[in-house]
Design a protein around this motif. Structure first.
Motif: not given
Length: 316
Positions: A57-59, A189-192, A251-255
């Motif tokens: 996801l980070a990549a 960050d929030l996504v993490a 939600s993480a994917l959306m962010l």
């Protein structure tokens, strides 16, 4: 328990699974490999998958795949050795309880194959290998990784005081959901944190299934778990837990701005979790183990989707 090591040929190993450790590993090494659960790698996979999710996801966010393969390889080694260290610590702290449970009484320490002191030395060795892996990352990631040790050390004691030890297990086993962002961006960050939360709920769900194998023994010796807490309502509880896990990961994917391939991966993950709920029969220990192990496949489906999405995003 005598506390005197017994050779692998004479020690009881009722939990032997007929895998490479039992059939190919040198006899002297087998008790140590069993301590680290190298004969039962499913736990290492489940520890690894949140690492891989976050790295992919980070990549995708960074639109940079140049370090993804290296990070995934390092996470692979780190997950297996640190899960081994964690299991060894768990066996040291639970050595008296394990002797009272049918499924665990033949583990290396309660069965006398190794002493607690020998197990502790082995745990230190595994931890040093894990540290060597961790030192390949940036300073922020190193500090983030070391911070998880407090939770890992506390987990074995939680089953004595709360019916929710699976939450503490989730905090430990999901730590990799933070590590991918730490090694990529040297920050969180929030996504993490949202991905981390989703992974925690997933862990609580699948470990509840796993805990149903020992529910009767746990009740008899006073060990607590969500399996005992939920009882006959486990399927309803899993519907809530797995639903929340999918929602949080989504939600993480959306962010993160993930594309359609990431969402396909999440959909496959969700369908697999739904299949587990439908199939579950808490009275069938073999089925509980099978469904628990199948979470590796569920996690890999999500990982594949995230990797494909990251590749697509770097090409855009």
């Amino acid at each position: 328990m005598s506390g005197v090591p017994i050779s692998g040929a004479t020690a009881p190993v009722a939990d032997s699974t007929g895998n490479w450790v039992d059939s190919h590993a040198p006899e002297w090494s087998r008790p140590y490999l069993r301590l680290a659960r190298f004969d039962r790698p499913i736990g290492s996979w489940l520890l690894l998958l949140p690492c891989w999710w976050s790295a992919a996801l980070a990549a995708g966010i960074a639109k940079d795949l140049s370090h993804l393969a290296l990070f995934c390889a390092l996470f692979f080694v780190g997950a297996f050795v640190m899960r081994g260290a964690g299991c060894t610590w768990n066996d040291i702290t639970d050595r008296n309880l394990d002797g009272k449970v049918e499924r665990t009484r033949s583990r290396p320490i309660p069965s006398g194959q190794v002493t607690a002191r020998q197990a502790a030395a082995f745990m230190v060795l595994l931890s040093l290998i894990g540290l060597a892996v961790l030192l390949q990352f940036n300073a922020f990631a190193i500090a983030t990784g070391i911070s998880s040790l407090i939770i890992v050390a506390a987990y074995p004691f939680m089953k004595r005081i709360t019916y929710w030890p699976q939450i503490v297990l989730g905090l430990a086993f999901s730590w990799g959901a933070l590590m991918g962002f730490a090694v990529t961006f040297a920050r969180l960050d929030l996504v993490a944190f949202v991905l981390y939360a989703g992974s925690i709920v997933w862990v609580v769900g699948y470990d509840t299934i796993y805990a149903h194998q020992d529910a009767e023994d746990d009740l008899m010796i006073g060990i607590k778990s969500t399996a005992l807490l939920f009882g006959a309502k486990t399927q309803t509880a899993l519907l809530i837990l797995y639903g929340l896990a999918v929602t949080l990961i989504g939600s993480a994917l959306m962010l993160a701005g993930s594309g359609w391939l990431g969402w396909i991966g999440l959909a496959a993950f969700a369908i697999h979790l739904g299949w587990q709920i439908v199939r579950l029969d808490i009275r069938d220990s073999r089925l509980c183990l099978k469904l628990f192990k199948s979470n590796r496949d569920a996690g890999l489906l999500l990982f594949i989707g995230l990797v494909c999405d990251a590749v697509l995003r770097t090409m855009a």
